[in-house]
Motif scaffolding. Sequence first.
Motif, short mmCIF file in Angstrom:
data_model
loop_
_atom_site.label_atom_id
_atom_site.label_comp_id
_atom_site.label_asym_id
_atom_site.label_seq_id
_atom_site.Cartn_x
_atom_site.Cartn_y
_atom_site.Cartn_z
N ALA A 78 0.85 -1.31 0.09
CA ALA A 78 0.16 0.12 0.01
C ALA A 78 1.01 1.31 -0.06
O ALA A 78 0.45 2.10 -0.18
CB ALA A 78 -0.94 -0.07 1.05
N ARG A 79 2.09 1.30 0.52
CA ARG A 79 3.11 2.37 0.35
C ARG A 79 3.99 2.24 -0.92
O ARG A 79 4.87 2.99 -0.66
CB ARG A 79 3.65 2.23 1.63
CG ARG A 79 3.13 2.30 2.98
CD ARG A 79 2.45 3.63 3.03
NE ARG A 79 1.87 3.98 4.29
CZ ARG A 79 0.57 3.82 4.58
NH1 ARG A 79 -0.28 3.00 3.43
NH2 ARG A 79 -0.04 3.88 5.63
N ALA A 108 -6.88 -3.30 -1.00
CA ALA A 108 -6.49 -3.12 0.19
C ALA A 108 -5.13 -3.93 0.34
O ALA A 108 -5.21 -5.16 0.04
CB ALA A 108 -7.17 -2.99 1.43
N GLU A 114 -10.03 10.94 5.48
CA GLU A 114 -8.79 11.33 6.22
C GLU A 114 -8.86 12.62 7.00
O GLU A 114 -9.24 13.54 6.45
CB GLU A 114 -7.82 11.37 5.04
CG GLU A 114 -7.28 10.07 4.55
CD GLU A 114 -6.58 9.12 5.21
OE1 GLU A 114 -6.32 9.20 6.39
OE2 GLU A 114 -6.52 7.88 4.86
N THR A 142 -4.31 2.32 -1.66
CA THR A 142 -3.25 2.90 -0.87
C THR A 142 -3.34 2.59 0.33
O THR A 142 -2.97 3.33 1.49
CB THR A 142 -3.11 4.59 -1.14
OG1 THR A 142 -4.33 5.18 -0.85
CG2 THR A 142 -2.88 4.75 -2.45
N LYS A 143 -4.18 1.58 0.91
CA LYS A 143 -4.44 1.51 2.38
C LYS A 143 -4.11 0.15 2.92
O LYS A 143 -4.21 -0.95 2.23
CB LYS A 143 -6.03 1.60 2.66
CG LYS A 143 -6.73 2.95 2.30
CD LYS A 143 -6.06 4.10 2.92
CE LYS A 143 -6.53 5.46 2.48
NZ LYS A 143 -5.81 6.63 3.07
N LYS A 144 -3.59 0.27 3.79
CA LYS A 144 -2.99 -1.22 4.65
C LYS A 144 -4.04 -1.36 6.12
O LYS A 144 -4.12 -0.33 6.63
CB LYS A 144 -1.41 -0.94 5.25
CG LYS A 144 -1.18 -2.27 5.63
CD LYS A 144 0.36 -2.23 5.95
CE LYS A 144 0.93 -3.51 6.82
NZ LYS A 144 2.35 -3.34 7.16
N ILE A 145 -4.61 -2.36 5.87
CA ILE A 145 -5.84 -2.60 7.08
C ILE A 145 -5.60 -3.95 7.77
O ILE A 145 -5.13 -5.07 7.09
CB ILE A 145 -7.39 -2.76 6.21
CG1 ILE A 145 -7.47 -1.50 5.51
CG2 ILE A 145 -8.22 -2.96 7.34
CD1 ILE A 145 -8.69 -1.70 4.53
N GLU A 182 -2.69 1.69 -7.18
CA GLU A 182 -3.00 2.85 -6.35
C GLU A 182 -4.11 3.43 -6.78
O GLU A 182 -4.80 4.27 -5.93
CB GLU A 182 -2.02 4.01 -6.23
CG GLU A 182 -1.54 4.78 -7.40
CD GLU A 182 -0.73 4.30 -8.42
OE1 GLU A 182 0.00 5.21 -9.21
OE2 GLU A 182 -0.57 2.89 -8.40
N LEU A 235 -9.08 1.29 -2.48
CA LEU A 235 -8.48 1.10 -1.14
C LEU A 235 -6.90 0.66 -1.53
O LEU A 235 -6.25 0.12 -0.82
CB LEU A 235 -9.03 0.08 -0.39
CG LEU A 235 -10.29 0.30 0.25
CD1 LEU A 235 -10.72 -0.89 1.09
CD2 LEU A 235 -10.38 1.45 1.28
N ASP A 276 -3.14 1.60 8.17
CA ASP A 276 -4.00 2.90 8.12
C ASP A 276 -5.21 2.54 8.95
O ASP A 276 -5.63 3.57 9.77
CB ASP A 276 -4.28 3.13 6.62
CG ASP A 276 -3.41 3.47 5.85
OD1 ASP A 276 -2.90 4.54 6.00
OD2 ASP A 276 -2.87 2.64 5.02
N TYR A 277 -6.05 1.37 8.88
CA TYR A 277 -7.32 0.96 9.86
C TYR A 277 -6.86 -0.23 10.28
O TYR A 277 -6.42 -1.32 9.70
CB TYR A 277 -8.44 1.31 8.84
CG TYR A 277 -8.47 2.38 7.90
CD1 TYR A 277 -8.40 3.80 8.36
CD2 TYR A 277 -8.54 2.23 6.76
CE1 TYR A 277 -8.49 4.60 7.69
CE2 TYR A 277 -8.77 3.49 5.59
CZ TYR A 277 -8.60 4.74 5.99
OH TYR A 277 -8.77 5.58 5.41
#
Length: 508
Positions: free
Chosen positions: A210-211, A283, A508, A259-262, A253, A257, A443-444
């Motif tokens: 995600a990064r 994600a 965000e 760009t998100k890490k969950i 990206e 989702l 992220d979440y």
Amino acid sequence: MTECKSVKKGKVWLVGAGPSDAGLFTLKGKSVLEQADVVVFDQLVGQGILAMIPRQAKKINVGKISGNHPVPQGEINRILLEEAQAGNRVVRLKGGDPFLFGRGGEELELLCEHGVSFEIIPGITSAISVPAYHGIPVTHRDFCSSVHIITGHTRNAAQADIDYPSLVELKGTLIFLMGVASMPSICKGLMDAGMDPSMPAAVLERGTTARQRRVISDITHLVDEAEKAQVQTPAIIVVGKVCSLAEDFHWAEDRPLGTKKIMVTRPKERSSALTARLQELGAEVLEVPTIETDVILDNTALSEALKNIKNYHWIAFTSPFGVKIFFERLRELRVDIRSLTGLKFAAIGSATQKAIEEIGILVDLVPEIYEGRALGEALSHRVLADEQAAGVKQQILVPRAKIGTDEVVRPLKEAKLNYLDLPVYDTVEAPDHEFRWYDETVDYVAFTSASTVRGFVKLAEGADFSKVQAACIGEQTAQEARKYGMKTYVAPQASIDSLVECILNIQE
């Protein structure tokens, strides 16, 4: 007579873990990993794959990063040999592919000398997958017809001895692995060898996560642009006309989702649906169960209830796991499912309803709000109406967790109904993990119960919980998260779809 003794023979599996994305780990690699006694792993193995390591397996971190090799290669070789000779199933887990600049060949030499069995399980190399995740095809017939993979450093030198004139003559896409520190000399070497200074080039950081980031430039300006962006390892360098396609072909990206890490905290056996939905939306999902559900094995009360099941009028389930245990025990006791004829069934929500109806039984009652109190209240109203209509007291069976919330049974008690609150499984905090799973890259964190929150707090002891963005199923779960200062977002309904929608709507 001589007794024959069985000798436990060890074996080593050299397994490529791929670039990081757990979805790119091979099926064979996953199967072998899940049966490992010992896992010897590298720094570049993705967290999602590390989470697949069996809890009971011995874990040995031999991670190496540029300029820092805490465990020398010779020591790694010795560890593999000794663990295999001890009779263990040893998995040597390596980022990317073990035979592509992964020293896989070196690690096999000592095993061969001592006659230790081994297998090779290739992995997806970052040289191909990372550019793909950035929209860069390493070959394209309008630009090039070959791809060449080069290491940025060698065993005995900080910089590799690269034949730049030959590479320039090939006119193919050039992929430099482990070359970030050598980027200035690589770009200079290519230009000194006659490469067009305007040749497109890219440096791709933390690919398939995600990064992930990319810097697209040309070989003249790539070093300066990478320094401005503060690019760090792990990263790869791509040189070739195909780099210009990233502007049009980027995709990873762009997913909802992407760009998100969950972090998903549900028990392992119940996390697949949530994980699949989040991954479908792009994600990066980290499955780290913070609680476990254990069947109560010596459960005389459940056996008695099943043998006398005809005495009950309603069965109310509060989870799919409770449904599973109930019907498994029914089969073990050889109780005919037809003995349930005439009983009515209630479910706390859609997932539990689905678990019941997959057995072939239609559910009579599901509350509008998927929460314990709502189930208890709806069931009380329905049973009271049934009692008034039939003129007979109704018996309710509630098979659920040992430490289940009183919110479910309180309305039944207040209505003075006859019910049996029957524990069929126990919810316990997962044992301490050996890895630090939660960090600033998450992220979440998705929570589906108050117990998953408590388990997470124990798992992430010492973390600043005020920075945790908690996506919660139900207000009760959110209340538990707020106790620790977490920023909470509550799904409007207690369902996986609603939780996923909640995460999508987080601003965000």
